[in-house]
Design a protein around this motif. Sequence first.
Motif, PDB file in Angstrom:
ATOM      1  N   ASP A   1      36.446   8.492  69.603  1.00  0.00           N
ATOM      2  CA  ASP A   1      34.985   8.534  69.590  1.00  0.00           C
ATOM      3  C   ASP A   1      34.424   9.482  70.653  1.00  0.00           C
ATOM      4  N   ILE A   2      35.072   9.541  71.801  1.00  0.00           N
ATOM      5  CA  ILE A   2      34.592  10.422  72.875  1.00  0.00           C
ATOM      6  C   ILE A   2      34.750  11.886  72.452  1.00  0.00           C
ATOM      7  N   ILE A   3      35.876  12.217  71.864  1.00  0.00           N
ATOM      8  CA  ILE A   3      36.113  13.588  71.395  1.00  0.00           C
ATOM      9  C   ILE A   3      35.137  13.934  70.280  1.00  0.00           C
ATOM     10  N   ASN A   4      34.916  13.012  69.357  1.00  0.00           N
ATOM     11  CA  ASN A   4      33.955  13.260  68.273  1.00  0.00           C
ATOM     12  C   ASN A   4      32.559  13.506  68.825  1.00  0.00           C
ATOM     13  N   GLN A   5      32.142  12.690  69.778  1.00  0.00           N
ATOM     14  CA  GLN A   5      30.824  12.858  70.391  1.00  0.00           C
ATOM     15  C   GLN A   5      30.744  14.194  71.136  1.00  0.00           C
ATOM     16  N   ALA A   6      31.787  14.503  71.890  1.00  0.00           N
ATOM     17  CA  ALA A   6      31.804  15.757  72.652  1.00  0.00           C
ATOM     18  C   ALA A   6      31.738  16.961  71.716  1.00  0.00           C
ATOM     19  N   ALA A   7      32.489  16.932  70.634  1.00  0.00           N
ATOM     20  CA  ALA A   7      32.471  18.045  69.680  1.00  0.00           C
ATOM     21  C   ALA A   7      31.091  18.200  69.055  1.00  0.00           C
ATOM     22  N   ARG A   8      30.454  17.094  68.701  1.00  0.00           N
ATOM     23  CA  ARG A   8      29.084  17.158  68.155  1.00  0.00           C
ATOM     24  C   ARG A   8      28.126  17.778  69.157  1.00  0.00           C
TER      25      ARG A   8
ATOM     26  N   SER B   1      34.653  11.032  83.124  1.00  0.00           N
ATOM     27  CA  SER B   1      34.803  12.062  84.150  1.00  0.00           C
ATOM     28  C   SER B   1      35.251  13.371  83.502  1.00  0.00           C
ATOM     29  N   SER B   2      35.034  14.455  84.193  1.00  0.00           N
ATOM     30  CA  SER B   2      35.462  15.766  83.683  1.00  0.00           C
ATOM     31  C   SER B   2      36.968  15.791  83.463  1.00  0.00           C
ATOM     32  N   ARG B   3      37.690  15.203  84.378  1.00  0.00           N
ATOM     33  CA  ARG B   3      39.160  15.182  84.277  1.00  0.00           C
ATOM     34  C   ARG B   3      39.621  14.390  83.058  1.00  0.00           C
ATOM     35  N   GLN B   4      38.981  13.213  82.824  1.00  0.00           N
ATOM     36  CA  GLN B   4      39.346  12.401  81.660  1.00  0.00           C
ATOM     37  C   GLN B   4      39.014  13.141  80.363  1.00  0.00           C
ATOM     38  N   LEU B   5      37.882  13.840  80.342  1.00  0.00           N
ATOM     39  CA  LEU B   5      37.507  14.613  79.164  1.00  0.00           C
ATOM     40  C   LEU B   5      38.540  15.706  78.889  1.00  0.00           C
ATOM     41  N   GLU B   6      39.001  16.361  79.951  1.00  0.00           N
ATOM     42  CA  GLU B   6      40.042  17.385  79.787  1.00  0.00           C
ATOM     43  C   GLU B   6      41.328  16.788  79.228  1.00  0.00           C
TER      44      GLU B   6
ATOM     45  N   LEU C   1      41.636  14.115  77.360  1.00  0.00           N
ATOM     46  CA  LEU C   1      41.411  13.764  75.959  1.00  0.00           C
ATOM     47  C   LEU C   1      41.417  15.009  75.067  1.00  0.00           C
ATOM     48  N   PHE C   2      40.789  16.082  75.532  1.00  0.00           N
ATOM     49  CA  PHE C   2      40.771  17.320  74.758  1.00  0.00           C
ATOM     50  C   PHE C   2      42.187  17.853  74.568  1.00  0.00           C
ATOM     51  N   HIS C   3      42.978  17.827  75.618  1.00  0.00           N
ATOM     52  CA  HIS C   3      44.364  18.294  75.501  1.00  0.00           C
ATOM     53  C   HIS C   3      45.141  17.432  74.508  1.00  0.00           C
ATOM     54  N   GLU C   4      44.926  16.136  74.570  1.00  0.00           N
ATOM     55  CA  GLU C   4      45.670  15.227  73.710  1.00  0.00           C
ATOM     56  C   GLU C   4      45.264  15.350  72.243  1.00  0.00           C
ATOM     57  N   TYR C   5      43.950  15.439  71.957  1.00  0.00           N
ATOM     58  CA  TYR C   5      43.474  15.402  70.581  1.00  0.00           C
ATOM     59  C   TYR C   5      43.227  16.777  69.962  1.00  0.00           C
ATOM     60  N   ILE C   6      42.886  17.771  70.774  1.00  0.00           N
ATOM     61  CA  ILE C   6      42.554  19.089  70.230  1.00  0.00           C
ATOM     62  C   ILE C   6      43.565  20.145  70.656  1.00  0.00           C
ATOM     63  N   GLY C   7      44.103  20.011  71.859  1.00  0.00           N
ATOM     64  CA  GLY C   7      45.132  20.949  72.311  1.00  0.00           C
ATOM     65  C   GLY C   7      44.610  22.057  73.205  1.00  0.00           C
ATOM     66  N   ILE C   8      43.317  22.071  73.479  1.00  0.00           N
ATOM     67  CA  ILE C   8      42.722  23.048  74.394  1.00  0.00           C
ATOM     68  C   ILE C   8      41.736  22.335  75.306  1.00  0.00           C
ATOM     69  N   THR C   9      41.285  23.033  76.345  1.00  0.00           N
ATOM     70  CA  THR C   9      40.327  22.432  77.276  1.00  0.00           C
ATOM     71  C   THR C   9      38.929  22.406  76.662  1.00  0.00           C
ATOM     72  N   PRO C  10      38.059  21.539  77.175  1.00  0.00           N
ATOM     73  CA  PRO C  10      36.677  21.527  76.687  1.00  0.00           C
ATOM     74  C   PRO C  10      35.979  22.876  76.917  1.00  0.00           C
ATOM     75  N   LYS C  11      36.288  23.531  78.023  1.00  0.00           N
ATOM     76  CA  LYS C  11      35.688  24.834  78.314  1.00  0.00           C
ATOM     77  C   LYS C  11      36.098  25.866  77.270  1.00  0.00           C
ATOM     78  N   LYS C  12      37.358  25.881  76.906  1.00  0.00           N
ATOM     79  CA  LYS C  12      37.849  26.812  75.885  1.00  0.00           C
ATOM     80  C   LYS C  12      37.190  26.503  74.536  1.00  0.00           C
ATOM     81  N   PHE C  13      37.054  25.229  74.212  1.00  0.00           N
ATOM     82  CA  PHE C  13      36.399  24.825  72.971  1.00  0.00           C
ATOM     83  C   PHE C  13      34.942  25.285  72.970  1.00  0.00           C
ATOM     84  N   CYS C  14      34.247  25.094  74.094  1.00  0.00           N
ATOM     85  CA  CYS C  14      32.857  25.559  74.219  1.00  0.00           C
ATOM     86  C   CYS C  14      32.774  27.072  74.027  1.00  0.00           C
TER      87      CYS C  14
END
Length: 141
Positions: free
Chosen positions: A23-30, A51-56, A58-71
């Motif tokens: 759910d956190i990844i889905n919300q972040a992607a939206r 936290s920023s670290r926890q978000l990173e 989760l992004f690595h685990e579910y998407i495979g890249i950092t949130p910054k790279k996704f942005c």
Amino acid sequence: MEERIRIAEKFFLRQMLCPRQNDIINQAAREIVSCKGTLSVSGLAEECFVSSRQLERLFHEYIGITPKKFCNLVRYQCLWNEILRNPGFRILDAVERYGYTDQSHLMREFKQYHTMDIGKAKMYACHNVENIQYIPRESLV
């Protein structure tokens, strides 16, 4: 040995067929898509209540890249879409709209993903339109 291979194949097939969602990844992607990739990671983490670290993580685990790279990818995709579809595209307006620090920052990031400058990329895309769904006639000039 063949038994181990069969067990491993069965395990990996089950992993592939079982959709993993968070759910956190889905919300972040939206959030990232709705802001056209212009959010900071700390702002995004705040929006998602992690936290920023926890978000990173989760992004690595579910998407495979950092949130910054996704942005950055989303921001680039929105920029490229605007370049192709807006006949009145102005680079300085895009610098402000997409949160680049200056024109050279935009150009450098565009070139990183596209390997050519904006003018050449647009010309190439407009002459090779089989991969593009719709471009207004005015944009092809």
